[in-house]
Design a protein around this motif. Structure first.
Motif, PDB file in Angstrom:
ATOM      1  N   GLU A  64       0.867  -1.258  -0.007  1.00 54.78           N
ATOM      2  CA  GLU A  64       0.034  -0.114  -0.033  1.00 54.78           C
ATOM      3  C   GLU A  64       0.820   1.314   0.073  1.00 54.78           C
ATOM      4  OE1 GLU A  64      -2.551  -0.208   3.343  1.00 54.78           O
ATOM      5  OE2 GLU A  64      -4.176  -1.326   1.996  1.00 54.78           O
ATOM      6  N   SER A  65       1.966   1.279   0.736  1.00 56.65           N
ATOM      7  CA  SER A  65       2.758   2.454   0.882  1.00 56.65           C
ATOM      8  C   SER A  65       3.654   2.687  -0.437  1.00 56.65           C
ATOM      9  CB  SER A  65       3.511   2.526   2.164  1.00 56.65           C
ATOM     10  OG  SER A  65       4.554   1.466   2.136  1.00 56.65           O
ATOM     11  N   LEU A  66       3.799   1.778  -1.206  1.00 55.47           N
ATOM     12  CA  LEU A  66       4.544   1.751  -2.348  1.00 55.47           C
ATOM     13  C   LEU A  66       4.243   1.970  -3.549  1.00 55.47           C
ATOM     14  CD1 LEU A  66       6.831  -1.488  -1.469  1.00 55.47           C
ATOM     15  CD2 LEU A  66       7.130   0.849  -0.824  1.00 55.47           C
ATOM     16  N   THR A  67       4.738   2.640  -4.612  1.00 55.20           N
ATOM     17  CA  THR A  67       4.137   2.907  -6.025  1.00 55.20           C
ATOM     18  C   THR A  67       4.700   1.624  -6.785  1.00 55.20           C
ATOM     19  OG1 THR A  67       6.451   3.385  -7.084  1.00 55.20           O
ATOM     20  CG2 THR A  67       5.020   5.106  -5.973  1.00 55.20           C
ATOM     21  N   PRO A  68       3.838   1.260  -7.915  1.00 52.78           N
ATOM     22  CA  PRO A  68       4.018  -0.037  -8.800  1.00 52.78           C
ATOM     23  C   PRO A  68       5.663   0.015  -9.074  1.00 52.78           C
ATOM     24  CG  PRO A  68       2.203   1.349  -9.510  1.00 52.78           C
ATOM     25  CD  PRO A  68       2.504   2.217  -8.331  1.00 52.78           C
ATOM     26  N   GLU A  69       6.136   1.002  -9.384  1.00 53.06           N
ATOM     27  CA  GLU A  69       7.617   0.930  -9.776  1.00 53.06           C
ATOM     28  C   GLU A  69       8.522   0.496  -8.647  1.00 53.06           C
ATOM     29  OE1 GLU A  69       5.342   3.586 -10.318  1.00 53.06           O
ATOM     30  OE2 GLU A  69       5.107   3.432 -12.443  1.00 53.06           O
ATOM     31  N   GLU A  70       8.058   0.990  -7.390  1.00 50.54           N
ATOM     32  CA  GLU A  70       8.845   0.685  -6.097  1.00 50.54           C
ATOM     33  C   GLU A  70       8.743  -0.791  -5.832  1.00 50.54           C
ATOM     34  OE1 GLU A  70       9.135   4.818  -3.442  1.00 50.54           O
ATOM     35  OE2 GLU A  70       7.328   3.533  -3.479  1.00 50.54           O
ATOM     36  N   VAL A  71       7.598  -1.402  -6.196  1.00 49.54           N
ATOM     37  CA  VAL A  71       7.279  -2.955  -5.972  1.00 49.54           C
ATOM     38  C   VAL A  71       8.056  -3.704  -6.918  1.00 49.54           C
ATOM     39  CG1 VAL A  71       5.547  -4.696  -6.131  1.00 49.54           C
ATOM     40  CG2 VAL A  71       5.032  -2.578  -4.969  1.00 49.54           C
ATOM     41  N   VAL A  72       8.124  -3.109  -8.028  1.00 54.47           N
ATOM     42  CA  VAL A  72       9.105  -3.775  -9.012  1.00 54.47           C
ATOM     43  C   VAL A  72      10.393  -3.840  -8.574  1.00 54.47           C
ATOM     44  CG1 VAL A  72       9.833  -3.890 -11.466  1.00 54.47           C
ATOM     45  CG2 VAL A  72       7.548  -3.730 -11.023  1.00 54.47           C
ATOM     46  N   GLN A  73      10.957  -2.572  -7.870  1.00 55.72           N
ATOM     47  CA  GLN A  73      12.148  -2.497  -7.697  1.00 55.72           C
ATOM     48  C   GLN A  73      12.585  -3.352  -6.350  1.00 55.72           C
ATOM     49  OE1 GLN A  73      13.426   1.516  -6.479  1.00 55.72           O
ATOM     50  NE2 GLN A  73      15.634   1.073  -6.775  1.00 55.72           N
ATOM     51  N   LEU A  74      11.608  -3.266  -5.584  1.00 51.90           N
ATOM     52  CA  LEU A  74      11.777  -4.047  -4.200  1.00 51.90           C
ATOM     53  C   LEU A  74      11.808  -5.709  -4.638  1.00 51.90           C
ATOM     54  CD1 LEU A  74      11.676  -4.416  -1.115  1.00 51.90           C
ATOM     55  CD2 LEU A  74       9.103  -4.511  -1.403  1.00 51.90           C
ATOM     56  N   ASN A  75      11.170  -5.933  -5.384  1.00 51.90           N
ATOM     57  CA  ASN A  75      11.158  -7.497  -5.599  1.00 51.90           C
ATOM     58  C   ASN A  75      12.354  -8.003  -6.503  1.00 51.90           C
ATOM     59  OD1 ASN A  75       8.704  -8.009  -4.495  1.00 51.90           O
ATOM     60  ND2 ASN A  75       7.491  -7.957  -6.322  1.00 51.90           N
ATOM     61  N   SER A  76      12.901  -6.897  -7.187  1.00 50.46           N
ATOM     62  CA  SER A  76      14.100  -7.299  -8.085  1.00 50.46           C
ATOM     63  C   SER A  76      15.434  -7.236  -7.261  1.00 50.46           C
ATOM     64  CB  SER A  76      14.336  -6.278  -8.928  1.00 50.46           C
ATOM     65  OG  SER A  76      15.730  -6.275  -9.647  1.00 50.46           O
ATOM     66  N   LEU A  77      15.306  -6.412  -6.142  1.00 49.07           N
ATOM     67  CA  LEU A  77      16.401  -6.484  -4.938  1.00 49.07           C
ATOM     68  C   LEU A  77      16.208  -7.626  -4.219  1.00 49.07           C
ATOM     69  CD1 LEU A  77      16.183  -2.398  -4.106  1.00 49.07           C
ATOM     70  CD2 LEU A  77      17.981  -3.553  -5.103  1.00 49.07           C
TER      71      LEU A  77
END
Length: 197
Positions: free
Chosen positions: A144-157
């Protein structure tokens, strides 16, 4: 992380009288800067809450759900393969598989050279499908507190961090094999969430 005073001056004074350490140590872990602590805290939140919900809905635990989910993606996997896929140890996998076999949610087919392949039963597939909306909703809340782009980046990391698992296991094996004369592979405190503040 907020600074917290753990005890009153009166309690601290009694602790001092017993020779206990009452002052913050010079080199300590700062929770919000130490990745393993943050991952551990998040894991605790997910596992504790998820376990209660999953058990209430279908009477299975988090580890059984992970096996069911793994077999949803990898029908016919062996217990050993599931350990590798899910990152769980053999004893946990064995116990969870036995629970699922006993409830007829999973079936086992013998293969060549003594291999044992696991499959969801129709009831196991139904349990999987019942629990999937819960799993997806919990992920949505987490994002909820993340943008879609941040979700992609988080999962990648996180996937990249998972690639360090073998190096971590090697380090831990060195530590366990050490004779007490030193710490093999001793890491620098710099950049590791350890501070002298």
């Amino acid at each position: 992380m907020d600074e917290r005073k753990g005890a009153s001056d009166e309690v601290d004074a009694r602790a001092v009288g017993q020779g206990l350490v009452t002052k913050k140590l010079p080199g300590t872990i700062v929770r919000d800067e130490y990745t393993p602590a943050l991952l551990g805290l998040l894991s605790n939140v997910l596992v504790w809450g998820g376990s209660r919900v999953i058990h209430k809905v279908h009477g299975v635990g988090t580890n059984e759900w992970r096996i069911i989910s793994g077999l949803g993606n990898h029908p016919g996997a062996t217990s050993g393969e599931l350990c590798e896929i899910l990152g769980i140890n053999k004893s946990i996998a064995s116990k969870s598989v036995n629970v699922l076999l006993g409830r007829d949610l999973v079936a086992q087919i013998n293969g060549p050279r003594g291999s044992r392949h696991l499959y969801l039963t129709p009831e196991g597939a139904r349990v999987h499908d019942d629990l999937m909306p819960i799993a997806i909703k919990r992920q949505e809340i987490l994002h909820e507190s993340l943008t879609p782009e941040e979700v992609v980046q988080l999962n990648s990391l996180l996937v990249r961090m998972l690639s360090s698992a073998e190096a971590m296991q090697r380090y831990e094996a060195e530590m366990l094999a050490a004779d007490g004369s030193g710490e093999p592979g001793e890491a620098s405190a710099a950049g590791a969430g350890v501070t002298a503040r």
